[in-house]
Design a protein around this motif. Structure first.
Motif: not given
Length: 425
Positions: A204, A206, A211, A233
């Motif tokens: 992931l 961020d 995201e 996200i």
């Protein structure tokens, strides 16, 4: 040091009028000049700080770019933020030079993080070439092995790079802090799956309020296992090139993406992306990009806003307008649906909805409504003689569905689109 002693002796011999305080100031300046202060740091793994990787804070907000490189029926993602370069997978065996050229055109001199999601050729194929041509600081690997020559080539390049100082890390929960507001997370999905796809390294990215999630080829089994580690996200890299074996509804409901990118090859032999996956995405109004139709997709964000180098693709399934609800007999619970065209239409996956009653009738799989014909859908205490041996009748239920004081029916196709309403007002 020799320069320092010579300069001190000169000061004392000439009996200058400098005071002791002046001399101390000069000495402090000279000593600090002998040890220049570093202004930048490289990524380094600190095993004693909860696996966090810290970098120098930046004074201004910069754009972050995520490139979903068109490598055909394969994956390759390049994340570019100032001097930090991250590569997730490297396409097929023949894509090595393509990826190298792409990175160089984007001024890449080294790679801070390289992720090999899993040992299939369409993900690690070009990574040996990339590793051989760039200094790599951290290599994240799923820990899964393969007997293929592709995997052997990849491992040989990794081994050489580790001898040159690279960190080889088998995936586990960890965080790379690229900046004060930018985190790159590795999420452990488990290592006990029989299918290597499910052991794909899940990552992931961020950046403040934006995201991304990168899924490799993870399938439904591992998607369900990591739901408690996920959150909303904005951008989803659709798993396994849009295969129906991935991107389950529970997963989509958990991450709630606004955009989805499918990395897939033109006219591939697997039929990717599968209609089942596209249907899920479109029903949830997720904006879709595809490398087979649009080439390389680039997402650009400042942590608040997102822009792309292309527009989302439209829904390319032709709407069938000739299937209509002709009438609804609320009292006798009979709905008449007509096909006004000459062609037979497959109503598999279609639904008839009672709006006020909030009841749904699902058309049987494989049900064909022939051209210029009608079908009755009955419920409640219908006339048994009406349905006996009658192929033009479908039984909904013995329960009463329709509100006699007024009700509306909606006919929904398998893509979730409203095709007909009755009454139409």
């Amino acid at each position: 040091m020799r320069l320092f002693l010579k300069f001190t002796k000169m000061i004392l011999n000439k009996r200058t009028k400098y005071t002791i305080v002046n001399l101390l100031i000069i000495l402090t300046l000279l000593i600090s000049g002998c040890t220049p202060k570093e202004t930048t740091e490289k990524l380094s793994l600190d095993h004693n700080t909860n696996n966090n990787i810290d970098t120098v804070n930046q004074n201004s907000i910069k754009e972050l770019k995520v490139h979903f490189i068109d490598v055909g029926q394969a994956d390759c993602i390049f994340i570019d933020y100032e001097e930090y370069d991250i590569l997730i997978d490297g396409g097929n065996n023949d894509d090595g030079n393509l990826v190298i050229d792409y990175l160089r055109k984007n001024n890449t001199d080294d790679i801070e993080i390289l992720v090999a999601t899993h040992p299939h050729e369409d993900h690690i194929g070009g990574l040996d070439n990339v590793i051989d041509n760039f200094k790599v600081e951290n290599i994240i690997d799923s820990g899964k092995k393969s007997s293929s020559k592709t995997f052997k080539d990849y491992k040989e390049s990794v081994t050489k790079e580790v001898k040159n100082g690279a960190n080889l890390i088998y995936d586990k929960d960890m965080v790379f802090n690229l900046d004060k507001d930018i985190k790159f997370r590795i999420i452990e999905t488990g290592d006990t799956y029989k299918d290597k796809n499910n052991s794909s390294v899940l990552t992931l990215l961020d950046y403040k309020d934006v995201e991304f999630i990168f899924t490799g080829d993870m399938e439904v089994e591992s998607e369900n296992k990591v739901l408690n580690k996920l959150e909303d996200i904005d951008i989803l890299k659709v798993a396994h090139h849009g295969s129906s074996s991935s991107t389950c509804l529970k997963f989509l409901d958990k991450v709630k993406p606004e955009y989805a990118i499918i990395s897939v090859g033109k006219n591939n032999e697997y039929g990717h992306p599968h209609n089942e996956t596209l249907n899920k995405l479109f029903k949830k109004n997720i904006k879709v990009f595809r490398t087979d139709k649009q080439g390389t997709i680039v997402a650009i964000t400042d942590g608040d806003n997102i822009k792309f180098n292309a527009n989302p693709i439209g829904f390319n399934q032709k709407r069938i307008k000739d299937i209509v609800i002709q009438s609804i007999d609320l009292k006798n619970e009979i709905v008449l649906i007509k096909n006004k065209s000459k062609a037979d239409v497959d109503l598999s996956g279609w639904k008839l909805i009672s709006v006020k009653g909030d009841q749904i009738f699902n058309f049987p799989k494989g049900f064909m409504l022939k051209g210029n014909s009608t079908i009755k859908i009955v419920s409640g205490s219908y006339n048994k003689n009406l349905v006996k041996d009658n192929k033009d009748v479908l039984i909904w239920t013995k329960d009463y569905i329709w509100n006699n004081k007024g009700d509306k029916g909606k006919l929904i196709d398998k893509y979730g689109r409203v095709i007909s309403e009755y009454p139409n007002n």
